[in-house]
Design a protein around this motif. Structure first.
Motif, PDB file in Angstrom:
ATOM      1  N   PRO A 165       0.839  -1.217   0.000  1.00  0.00           N
ATOM      2  CA  PRO A 165       0.000   0.000   0.000  1.00  0.00           C
ATOM      3  C   PRO A 165       0.865   1.255   0.000  1.00  0.00           C
ATOM      4  CG  PRO A 165      -0.038  -1.055   2.152  1.00  0.00           C
ATOM      5  CD  PRO A 165       0.671  -1.996   1.236  1.00  0.00           C
ATOM      6  N   GLY A 167       0.269   4.086   1.448  1.00  0.00           N
ATOM      7  CA  GLY A 167       0.243   4.819   2.701  1.00  0.00           C
ATOM      8  C   GLY A 167      -0.919   4.377   3.552  1.00  0.00           C
ATOM      9  N   GLY A 168      -1.056   5.041   4.689  1.00  0.00           N
ATOM     10  CA  GLY A 168      -2.143   4.713   5.601  1.00  0.00           C
ATOM     11  C   GLY A 168      -1.716   3.709   6.648  1.00  0.00           C
ATOM     12  N   MET A 169      -2.722   3.211   7.383  1.00  0.00           N
ATOM     13  CA  MET A 169      -2.488   2.232   8.436  1.00  0.00           C
ATOM     14  C   MET A 169      -3.585   1.182   8.379  1.00  0.00           C
ATOM     15  SD  MET A 169      -1.374   4.586  11.692  1.00  0.00           S
ATOM     16  CE  MET A 169      -1.059   3.125  12.692  1.00  0.00           C
ATOM     17  N   GLY A 170      -3.288   0.034   8.980  1.00  0.00           N
ATOM     18  CA  GLY A 170      -4.288  -1.017   9.037  1.00  0.00           C
ATOM     19  C   GLY A 170      -5.367  -0.716  10.063  1.00  0.00           C
ATOM     20  N   ASP A 178      -1.793  -5.521   8.645  1.00  0.00           N
ATOM     21  CA  ASP A 178      -1.326  -4.224   9.141  1.00  0.00           C
ATOM     22  C   ASP A 178       0.176  -4.064   8.909  1.00  0.00           C
ATOM     23  OD1 ASP A 178      -3.892  -3.844   9.962  1.00  0.00           O
ATOM     24  OD2 ASP A 178      -3.499  -4.224  12.093  1.00  0.00           O
ATOM     25  N   ARG A 180       1.903  -4.849   6.405  1.00  0.00           N
ATOM     26  CA  ARG A 180       2.194  -4.398   5.051  1.00  0.00           C
ATOM     27  C   ARG A 180       2.259  -2.875   4.982  1.00  0.00           C
ATOM     28  NH1 ARG A 180      -1.539  -5.064   1.613  1.00  0.00           N
ATOM     29  NH2 ARG A 180      -0.259  -5.396  -0.253  1.00  0.00           N
ATOM     30  N   PHE A 181       1.475  -2.198   5.812  1.00  0.00           N
ATOM     31  CA  PHE A 181       1.489  -0.737   5.810  1.00  0.00           C
ATOM     32  C   PHE A 181       2.770  -0.176   6.432  1.00  0.00           C
ATOM     33  CE2 PHE A 181      -2.988  -1.740   5.466  1.00  0.00           C
ATOM     34  CZ  PHE A 181      -3.469  -0.786   4.590  1.00  0.00           C
ATOM     35  N   PHE A 262       3.671   9.098   4.008  1.00  0.00           N
ATOM     36  CA  PHE A 262       2.963   7.820   3.975  1.00  0.00           C
ATOM     37  C   PHE A 262       1.627   7.864   4.723  1.00  0.00           C
ATOM     38  CE2 PHE A 262       7.355   6.385   3.207  1.00  0.00           C
ATOM     39  CZ  PHE A 262       7.153   5.582   2.097  1.00  0.00           C
ATOM     40  N   TYR A 264       0.990   8.078   7.784  1.00  0.00           N
ATOM     41  CA  TYR A 264       1.083   7.183   8.939  1.00  0.00           C
ATOM     42  C   TYR A 264       0.771   7.992  10.200  1.00  0.00           C
ATOM     43  CZ  TYR A 264       3.122   3.719  12.123  1.00  0.00           C
ATOM     44  OH  TYR A 264       3.326   2.803  13.126  1.00  0.00           O
TER      45      TYR A 264
END
Length: 315
Positions: A165, A167-170, A178, A180-181, A262, A264
């Motif tokens: 991915p 960006g972001g978070m699980g 999660d 992977r993020f 990202f 995050y």
């Protein structure tokens, strides 16, 4: 040791108090305040309403009076509310501090896992092809801007290959999903950190290899591995521990850029959003957390000296 710890903790509290005033003053001197934002969002608000609100929230008072009021509340555990999130400041920052600790901890662990063996290996083979290659890679890692590196990683692994991915978070329900993020932000921070540690480790190891105790150990018939692990590594780690403590601030600032790119939800992105959004309380406490992290890192480095070299004592 206890008296040394007490003295260092007292010094850290004094530094933290001074920095709290400096940060409070700098944020207070920034153009605009929450009342100005309310004026822009409500054209019907009159200047009298704005003056009344500034008096109500104490924004018309001198900066020192406002700081003492904030400090008194902070000492009682009240760090104010977030204007952007409409929640207590600590309820916003503590979970995101945990996210940043995970990100920085994984990055620092991987950087040390790569940098320490690479620095030692290069030091034991000075001016060789391997030494030049490790130096070249280290200089490349130091020279690459973190934001540019993060964008390149997104383009390669998220856009072109589609493996990870962007960006972001699980959502916290699936650990492996999660994870992977975290791959790209951890990779970006690790690459940005490992080069400097390699260079310092190599220089410290070369200096240790020139010492008399290393020649004595070799004269006793110890193998190269025994000399490096038993004598060189531990002594070379003393200056490296100092550099690691000093780099905690750089690692935190790198996390700010990485987390923002990202998306995050860590301390870095939260501080950036709060400064841009004029969320005074969150920005102030977040920057104080960053100051406290640097102070604790320096204290841990001083304590590590006694473990690395028994000759050092704080009695």
């Amino acid at each position: 040791m206890l008296s040394y710890l007490a003295r260092r903790l007292t010094e850290s509290l004094i530094v933290l108090a001074i920095m709290s005033f400096v940060i409070f003053a700098l944020l207070g001197l920034m153009p605009g305040d929450p009342i100005d934002i309310m004026i822009f969002s409500d054209p019907e608000m009159t200047p009298e309403d704005a003056a009344r609100l500034r008096a109500l929230y104490g924004l018309d008072r001198p900066i020192t009076d406002r700081y003492l009021t904030w400090l008194g509340a902070a000492l009682q555990g009240d760090f104010g509310y977030s204007r952007l999130y409409n929640q207590p400041t600590l309820d916003i920052l503590l979970p995101r501090l945990g996210n940043t600790i995970i990100l920085m901890g994984l990055s620092l662990f991987l950087a040390l896992l790569i940098a320490l063996p690479a620095g030692i290996y290069a030091a034991t083979r000075p001016q060789s092809l391997t030494d030049h290659a490790i130096n070249l890679l280290a200089f490349a890692g130091i020279s690459v801007p973190p934001f540019w590196l993060a964008i390149l990683l997104i383009i390669l692994f998220a856009v072109t290959l589609g493996w990870l991915p962007a960006g972001g978070m699980g959502d916290g329900r699936d650990f492996w999903a999660d994870l992977r993020f975290l791959v790209l932000p951890v990779l970006a921070l690790t690459i940005a950190t490992v080069g400097g540690i390699v260079r310092f480790m190599r220089a410290a190891a070369i200096e240790a290899l020139r010492q008399d105790y290393v020649r004595t150990a070799r004269a006793k018939g110890l193998s190269g591995r025994q000399v490096v692990v038993g004598h060189v590594l531990r002594n070379a780690m003393i200056p490296v521990a100092t550099i690691l403590a000093l780099q905690m601030g750089n690692l935190f600032s790198g996390a700010l850029i990485t987390e923002t790119i990202f998306a995050y939800l860590g301390m870095g992105k939260t501080i950036y959003d709060s400064v841009v959004g004029n969320d005074f309380n969150v920005a102030l406490v977040g920057l104080l957390f960053a100051t406290l992290t640097t102070l604790l890192a320096n204290l841990l480095a001083d304590l590590a000296y006694t473990w690395l070299d028994p000759r050092i004592s704080y009695q």
